[in-house]
Design an enzyme around this catalytic site. Structure first.
Site, PDB file in Angstrom:
ATOM      1  N   ARG A   1       0.661  -1.049   0.192  1.00 26.85           N
ATOM      2  CA  ARG A   1      -0.095   0.480  -0.468  1.00 26.85           C
ATOM      3  C   ARG A   1       1.188   1.676  -0.126  1.00 26.85           C
ATOM      4  NH1 ARG A   1      -4.307   0.680   4.440  1.00 26.85           N
ATOM      5  NH2 ARG A   1      -2.666   1.110   5.388  1.00 26.85           N
TER       6      ARG A   1
ATOM      7  N   THR B   1      -1.409   7.796  -0.517  1.00 23.13           N
ATOM      8  CA  THR B   1      -2.797   7.203  -1.368  1.00 23.13           C
ATOM      9  C   THR B   1      -3.206   6.560  -0.094  1.00 23.13           C
ATOM     10  OG1 THR B   1      -1.656   5.691  -2.841  1.00 23.13           O
ATOM     11  CG2 THR B   1      -1.971   8.330  -2.715  1.00 23.13           C
TER      12      THR B   1
ATOM     13  N   ASP C   1       0.233  -3.408  12.376  1.00 20.11           N
ATOM     14  CA  ASP C   1       1.058  -3.388  10.853  1.00 20.11           C
ATOM     15  C   ASP C   1       1.012  -4.626  10.706  1.00 20.11           C
ATOM     16  OD1 ASP C   1       3.198  -4.064   8.377  1.00 20.11           O
ATOM     17  OD2 ASP C   1       2.138  -2.179   8.889  1.00 20.11           O
TER      18      ASP C   1
ATOM     19  N   ASP D   1       4.466  -6.124   9.477  1.00 19.83           N
ATOM     20  CA  ASP D   1       5.695  -5.605  10.488  1.00 19.83           C
ATOM     21  C   ASP D   1       5.361  -6.655  11.771  1.00 19.83           C
ATOM     22  OD1 ASP D   1       7.319  -4.138   8.935  1.00 19.83           O
ATOM     23  OD2 ASP D   1       5.973  -2.323  10.209  1.00 19.83           O
TER      24      ASP D   1
END
Ligand code: PRP
Ligand code: URA
Length: 209
Positions: free
Chosen positions: A104, A108, A200, A203
């Site tokens: 991603r 945006t 995340d 991660d």
């Protein structure tokens, strides 16, 4: 929401709560993602095709159903989806594995493709796309479109946590697929992260950042 299944099993709920905890370290996080994928996969694959095979028991010979393993493909969305693959392969060891690399854009939030390789041919297979997170739905929708462009027809999408926004988008873009969600969360924040979510996923699985 007939093509959406939200998991309602206490074991899955318990493990997702452990995933959410910011104190859960990489090693435990990885194990939990794998276990949840296996538990969810049990549900998502309940309509896998079987074929009767002749088997000789110690008593007699019979015809007994077995999974036609050649008929399945698991397709993780990189990176985080990789964490779910081993859980699915524990259930169907003969499944083929495709990969779709998407990240991603941090500003945006649009998905960008960087790698794609699918088992060929894919038309006849049950295809299980896996990604722990369905946030805006951009990555999931793009991945399913890619698989369809390559001839995939029987597609299932499995995520551990979804935001309502992402679920709505995936259903709108691909009303023909089955969607399996571990837990439906409240909303997205201004950075398009799921709230309360787990942070995340990539991660946390790979210990980056
Ligand atoms: C995460 C996650 C999904 C995507 C979900 O991947 O694993 O693929 O974001 O967000 P969306 O629904 O808004 O598209 P990310 O892009 O962070 O890449 P990574 O797995 O490599 O960390
Ligand atoms: N990707 C993640 O890993 N987590 C989110 O909350 C949203 C997208």
């Amino acid at each position: 929401m007939s093509n959406v299944t939200i998991m309602n099993h206490p074991l899955i709920k318990h493990k997702i709560s452990m995933l959410r905890n910011e104190n859960t370290g990489t090693n435990e996080f990885r194990t939990l993602v794998e276990e949840i994928a296996m538990l969810m996969g049990y549900e998502a694959l309940r309509d896998l095709p079987t074929e009767d095979v002749e088997i000789k028991t110690p008593i007699e010979t019979c015809k007994s159903p077995m999974i036609s393993g050649k008929k399945m493909a698991v397709v993780p969305i990189l990176r985080a989806g990789l964490g779910m693959v081993s859980g699915i392969l524990a259930l169907v060891p003969s499944a083929k594995v495709g990969h779709i690399g998407l990240y991603r854009d941090p500003k945006t939030h649009e998905p960008h493709e960087y790698y794609c390789k699918l088992p060929d041919p894919i038309e006849q297979r049950t295809i299980l796309v896996v990604d722990p997170m369905l946030a805006t739905g951009g990555s999931g929708s793009e991945a399913v479109s890619f698989i369809k462009q390559h001839g995939g027809k029987n597609i299932k999408f499995m995520c551990i946590i979804a935001a309502p926004e992402g679920l709505e988008r995936l259903q709108k873009d691909h009303p023909d697929i089955q969607i399996y969600v571990g837990q439906l969360d409240r909303c997205l924040n201004e950075n398009a992260y799921i709230c309360p979510g787990l942070g995340d996923a990539g991660d946390r699985i790979f210990g980056t950042k």
